[in-house]
Design an enzyme around this catalytic site. Sequence first.
Site, PDB file in Angstrom:
ATOM      1  CG  ASP A  14      -1.776   1.236   1.303  1.00 59.03           C
ATOM      2  OD1 ASP A  14      -2.460   1.537   0.303  1.00 59.03           O
ATOM      3  OD2 ASP A  14      -1.764   1.939   2.328  1.00 59.03           O
ATOM      4  CB  SER A  15       0.146   4.767  -0.694  1.00 54.68           C
ATOM      5  OG  SER A  15      -1.041   4.796   0.071  1.00 54.68           O
ATOM      6  CB  CYS A  77      -2.645   1.255  -2.657  1.00 55.51           C
ATOM      7  SG  CYS A  77      -2.815   3.007  -2.959  1.00 55.51           S
ATOM      8  CD  GLU A 157      -3.086   8.334   7.712  1.00 56.39           C
ATOM      9  OE1 GLU A 157      -2.337   9.247   8.095  1.00 56.39           O
ATOM     10  OE2 GLU A 157      -2.893   7.661   6.683  1.00 56.39           O
ATOM     11  CB  CYS A 189     -10.160   5.082  -0.118  1.00 63.61           C
ATOM     12  SG  CYS A 189      -8.721   5.742   0.744  1.00 63.61           S
ATOM     13  CG  HIS A 191      -7.000   5.669   5.033  1.00 68.30           C
ATOM     14  ND1 HIS A 191      -6.151   5.155   4.085  1.00 68.30           N
ATOM     15  CD2 HIS A 191      -6.219   6.273   5.958  1.00 68.30           C
ATOM     16  CE1 HIS A 191      -4.903   5.454   4.417  1.00 68.30           C
ATOM     17  NE2 HIS A 191      -4.913   6.125   5.550  1.00 68.30           N
TER      18      HIS A 191
HETATM   19  N1  DGL Z   1      -4.033   3.894   0.071  1.00 70.96           N
HETATM   20  C1  DGL Z   1      -4.650   4.982  -0.661  1.00 70.96           C
HETATM   21  C2  DGL Z   1      -5.838   4.431  -1.458  1.00 70.96           C
HETATM   22  O1  DGL Z   1      -6.443   3.441  -1.109  1.00 70.96           O
HETATM   23  C3  DGL Z   1      -5.103   6.095   0.273  1.00 70.96           C
HETATM   24  C4  DGL Z   1      -3.951   6.902   0.834  1.00 70.96           C
HETATM   25  C5  DGL Z   1      -3.144   7.596  -0.252  1.00 70.96           C
HETATM   26  O2  DGL Z   1      -3.630   8.583  -0.851  1.00 70.96           O
HETATM   27  O3  DGL Z   1      -2.044   7.144  -0.507  1.00 70.96           O
HETATM   28  O4  DGL Z   1      -6.181   4.996  -2.463  1.00 70.96           O
END
Ligand code: DGL
Length: 271
Positions: A14-15, A77, A157, A189, A191
Amino acid sequence: MKEEIKNQAIGIFDSGIGGLTVSKEIMNLLCEENIVYLGDTARVPYGTKSRRTVKKYVESTTNFLLSKNIKLLVVACNTASAYAIEMLKENLEIPVVGVVEPGAKRASELTANGKIGVIGTQATIKSGSYEKKLREICSSPIEIYSKPCPLFVPLAEEGWENDETTALVAEKYLGDLRKSEIDVLILGCTHYPILKNTIAGVMGEKIRLVDSAEETAKQTENILRTQGLLREDGKAREMSFYLTDDSETFTSIASRFLGRPMEKAEVVDIV
Ligand code: DGL
C-alpha cells in the site's frame, strides 16, 4: 516445485498503512498464510499523485516484494490498483489481486436499481477505473455516481471515526450521493472501512456499503484455492512488516487499522 511455492508468503503493498485494513481481512480469512506487508510511508499519499508517478512507485514496491519470494501479490492501495493493475498483471508471473475488481464485482451483485456510488481518493476517482470495471461486469444498464473524499484519509488516521467532525464532513461529501438514489456505495479507499459506521449513518440503512478490503480477501482466497496454492506446511505463520519511512504515530495507527497489536516493522529503502 508447487509444494515449495505453496509455502511462500502473500505479498501486500500500500502507499502507507491504510492497506492494513486489507491485510486484516486477509489474515482473518487465510489464517495459515505467511504475510509480507510493505507500506510506502516515505512517499504516501499516492491519492494526489499522477498516473506516471504512481506507476513508478508501484514498480519499486513490487520489486521489493518479489525479492521476498512471494507467491501472490495483493495491491491493497486503491490508487495503485486504479493506475497500475494492468501493468502488473501483464508483467508478473505470479497472480496479482487488486482492490478495484473485487469491489466492483460485489457492487454489481448487490445493486437492485443499477445506481452505484463510488468514493475514493482524487486519483482513484479521476482514473475512472471503478466505472470502467463496473461497465465491463454489469450486463444491464447502470448509472455510476463518483465522488472523491480526500479528507476521509486524515480523519481515519487521526482516529476520529466516531467524531462529529467526521459526520459533518461525511454529510458534506455524501449528501448529493444520497439524493442520487444509489442503492450501493463502494468504499474505494483503504482508509474508508475505518469510517464505515459514520458513512453508513449518513447514507442511511437502505444503501449497502461495499468494503473493498473484505472482497479482496475473498478473491485472494479464491485464487489460492483454485490454483492449488494454499499453504499446507502446518507451521506457525509468519508476518513481516516493512515501511519505507518510520513515524512516531505509526504503531498506534497501524494497530488500529490492523485490528491487533502491530508487530515490529522494519524500515527499508526501495528503489
Ligand atoms: N491507500 C490509498 C488508497 O487506497 C489512500 C492513501 C493515499 O492517498 O495514498 O487509495
